[in-house]
Design an enzyme around this catalytic site. Structure first.
Site, PDB file in Angstrom:
ATOM      1  N   ASP B 256       0.823  -1.206   0.000  1.00 16.43           N
ATOM      2  CA  ASP B 256       0.000   0.000   0.000  1.00 16.43           C
ATOM      3  C   ASP B 256       0.865   1.268   0.000  1.00 16.43           C
ATOM      4  OD1 ASP B 256      -2.646   1.262   0.268  1.00 16.43           O
ATOM      5  OD2 ASP B 256      -1.892   1.905   2.223  1.00 16.43           O
ATOM      6  N   GLU B 293       1.951   0.115  -4.731  1.00 20.46           N
ATOM      7  CA  GLU B 293       1.130   1.267  -5.097  1.00 20.46           C
ATOM      8  C   GLU B 293       1.982   2.498  -4.846  1.00 20.46           C
ATOM      9  OE1 GLU B 293      -2.917   3.733  -3.891  1.00 20.46           O
ATOM     10  OE2 GLU B 293      -1.855   2.574  -2.379  1.00 20.46           O
TER      11      GLU B 293
END
Lengths: 542, 542
Positions: B256, B293
């Site tokens: 993330d 990400e």
């Protein structure tokens, strides 16, 4: 940006000031004050005037207040007063024959203009250059000259990085020094400070978002190198780097504490500085050195852009200093706690970075990465520099507390290293005058804060020197730092200087010492013996 | 770290807690409470007990308070209650034949366990796997499962990253799902959150300096990855990544928002995660994918370590989404302002990063760097994901406001891309149920703050949706997000799903679409025509 002389002789001003709608250029044409609203477009404000000689004073007026130009090339009256037009391209150079110094021949001599000579000016350095050349130095590294408040400062409180300090002789003085150095066969590296600006006379925030709350440095908010509107801030320092190389003929830059330059973007600022400067070097077919001060032990700094390195040509490797100091002078407080074994020194010879992934008890984490096989001339080592002397409470020099033999041993340890050696002015003859921290701020609150901060800094570094600190603001402190130039008369001084000269000669002439790749070092049985082998085939014992 | 079953059957606890001198391990052996002071050494506290079955509850007691284990593998009673012993190696696997999915065959299907099925459990996902396989998906990507407060959460408020969420079925449930996926021929990627921890049930600071004031993230202080005592924090996430791959047989991780992982050291955390995970992959001779990400458009993320890249196998390239949305749905607020021209979309096809050094009017600086020649399967593109739907105030799905033709066109644009496509659950059949933000915190102040924060976030993103936001804390909001699974009956849904399936089949079989290198795209005369050429020789027009 700044006031730039155009080919037709006019002067064009460009100011980046996105925070303000209207800027008025104020020019003192002879004694007459002339005002002109600048034309603005996308954050840039411009104006052009004809028939203005160099030296013409000007200022930018914003909200009724006048400020010097952030990109001023000259501040004849200090940081708070108007800027002056200066056209560096009008200087008459005599260094057309100059070819520069290749990296593997660098022997750097760090000097502070204000205290190197009694006069404390660029011009006063010039007569001393032949002695440095004779010593075996190949490059002088000048501590920062960006305009700072008053006349006494190490240079790290500069606020106008395009303007060579007025009390040193201003931009023309610097050009004369570089020109003379080149004629004397010496390169000139300039120490530049892009990680922070000084606390007094810093009007940058009147013009644009030069700072960001996103990261903190020891000096407060970090310079805005990756936030909104950071492109012009980046360009401001990139252009500055280029100016010193192109317009002042500098042979390189020393970038102050790059670990305090915060830039998480995909195109690192350091790589952009490096690329811009090397483009000029290529055009001028001479070597230009861009050397970072960094405590990160990060080989990416000096890897080429093809390897996603930053492409700098060199980086300081301070750990060599710490190993030598800890062993020879017994320093064991603050960051010296992490050094002191002869194995560390052996590693500093062989692998340069002592912390190359090892756990550091001072940082309380693993630190650094290995530099691998690599030309050691990319790594700059020293046994003295301005910080390491000035970070002592009294700024006292090792000649005052180390024996002659120890000083001679330290010299030998330095000059046997395969890395690029750097001397701090006076070291070569065992200067006994101190190099304490000094400043000459104009703001009383700031002066009090600096006095207090200096004390607290020593406490936070973990140094427990009990002595009373010299007053940084006192003129006497500054005067005490001036070199004695006492070596010709002093017996010890002369001997030490001869050792430096002889070893520098040996580095130049003797093949194993010229080798920048092969070094092995291992402790010998016994307490304090280290075998250092240099080169291939030949070897010598220290 | 954690409670680890030893070869002799005993359980050994290891806790990193440098901030506390004494830690007491509390174990509930059958109904009996047993306490034992742990032995501490260099910040680590240890204890060992025999004859304890899996499921045994335990807690760490510090200053009279009991806390769950930061490395708990199981939290049967939620984030505030004792941890439970769990031995992942005791699971009986049936996937010995599984070979993994090569990167260039990845077709990712992002799903949220809690809303993918009416039951909201790992086990309930299993019967749906054959339909995904039949659709042409090759990997499911599970939104974060680290234990979070309550039973309703996207997963980004997790506080115990080693413990698979109890309400989903806990660690055994996750193992059953991975095992079943492998038997169904599907890889499993797990979304892991190393850039922050959730606000409720976060007791980490009772044990160690997991956070640092040095950098700020949208969630507060950054995780301490380069400050003092950061080594064990780094190891905590590296070991976590390894655990999912080794003990849970995951085929990869989605990291993330790595742009909120602050690490200025010489050995970047991401590179260390990558190296550790790939070492396991090598040992097990199967491909493991580590996909970041990142909004930085930074090719260094996916460059190999030899090039001083971070060595990740892939990175999200969200700009493709933004281009498609801005063109097809007319989004023009917030970050969509920076997209919308057909030229941008052409660049997204050809060069993937739209901002590859260009000035971004939204970021107000130049952004990104070019990715150059590179296998496009390293870049993950989508037309929907959890964030892009949930970042809409209502979390409404495009099927509710875009025409069938536009939805079909979007599907075509996605699946013609040379990059790795990712679908968000339900997208393939035009799911009409929303995917709004939801949570189930237990703390009233926090609930109020989240409601307020959610509103402010939309304002700060520059989105001016006027509608009343769904209450994130309400159970009805969570329930509304559950998939309808209505495609077999709905005519439009069935047609859209068939289009996805046909194009995914074409990507697998048709050579120009299998090509991961060659793509050209150029706008044609006329308003909205784009010619995309794929492969060499053959070509097709979209």
């Amino acid at each position: 940006v700044g006031a730039l002389r155009q080919p037709d002789g006019s002067v064009e001003w460009t100011l980046w000031a996105p925070l303000t709608k209207q800027v008025t250029l104020v020019v003192w044409r002879e004694a007459e004050r002339q005002s002109q609203v600048m034309t603005g477009c996308e954050g840039y404000h411009r104006a052009r005037l004809t028939n203005l000689p160099d030296g013409t004073r000007y200022a930018y007026q914003v909200d009724g207040q006048q400020y010097p130009d952030p990109a001023s090339r000259s501040q004849p009256d200090g940081v708070h007063e108007p800027s002056a037009v200066y056209s560096p391209e009008r200087f008459e150079w005599h260094d057309a024959e100059w070819q520069g110094v290749p990296r593997d021949e660098l022997v750097i001599y760090e000097l502070h203009v204000g205290t190197f000579t009694p006069q404390g000016t660029f011009d006063a350095v010039i007569p001393r250059l032949p002695a440095l050349k004779e010593l075996g130095v190949t490059a002088i590294e000048i501590m920062p000259v960006g305009q700072f408040p008053g006349g006494r400062n190490w240079g790290y409180d500069g606020v106008l990085p395009y303007a060579a300090q007025n009390t040193y002789g201003g931009p023309a003085g610097l050009q004369r020094l570089v020109d003379a150095a080149h004629q004397a066969g010496l390169a000139v590296l300039l120490d530049v400070v892009y990680n922070h600006f000084g606390p007094e006379g810093n009007y940058l925030s009147k013009f644009g978002p030069y700072f960001t709350h996103a990261y903190h440095t020891p000096w407060g908010d970090a310079v805005n190198f990756d936030g909104p509107d950071s492109d012009p801030v980046r360009q401001y320092v990139i252009d500055n780097a280029c100016m010193w190389v192109r317009d002042f003929h500098c042979d390189g830059l020393r970038l102050d504490a790059v670990h305090a330059i915060y830039d998480f973007g995909a195109r690192p600022l350091l790589a952009e500085i490096s690329a811009a400067v090397q483009a000029i070097a290529k055009e001028q077919t001479r070597p230009v050195h861009v050397i970072a001060e960094s405590d990160q032990n990060d080989p990416r700094l000096i890897d080429p852009p093809e390897k996603y390195g930053f492409g700098l040509t060199g980086v300081w490797a301070d750990e060599f200093h710490h190993c030598v100091r800890a062993l020879l002078a017994g320093d064991n407080q603050g960051y010296f706690q992490a050094f002191g074994s002869i194995d560390d020194l052996a590693q500093a010879y062989e692998r340069v970075f002592v912390y190359d992934g090892r756990y550091s008890s001072v940082r309380k984490r693993r630190h650094g990465a290995p530099i691998g096989v690599r030309d050691r001339s990319q790594l700059v080592v020293c046994i003295h520099n301005h910080d390491q002397i000035g970070n002592r409470a009294l700024g006292d020099r090792s000649a005052t507390y180390l024996s002659e033999n120890i000083q001679r041993l330290a010299c030998g340890l330095l000059l046997i290293s395969p890395c690029t050696p750097m001397l701090f002015m006076g070291e070569e003859y065992g200067e006994r005058n101190p190099f304490p921290f000094f400043c000459s701020f104009g703001d009383d609150n700031l002066i009090a804060a600096v006095r207090k901060g200096r004390r607290e800094e020593f406490a936070s570094l973990g140094f427990a020197w009990g002595e009373e600190l010299p007053d940084p603001q006192a003129e006497a402190t500054f005067e005490s730092a001036k070199l004695s130039w006492a070596w010709p008369s002093g017996e010890f001084s002369g001997r030490l200087r001869k050792l430096y000269r002889d070893l520098l000669t040996a580095r130049k002439k003797w093949r194993p010492l010229k080798d920048r790749q092969h070094t092995t070092a291992r402790p010998l049985p016994g307490d304090a013996l280290l075998l250092v082998e240099r080169g291939t085939g030949d070897s010598l014992v220290a």
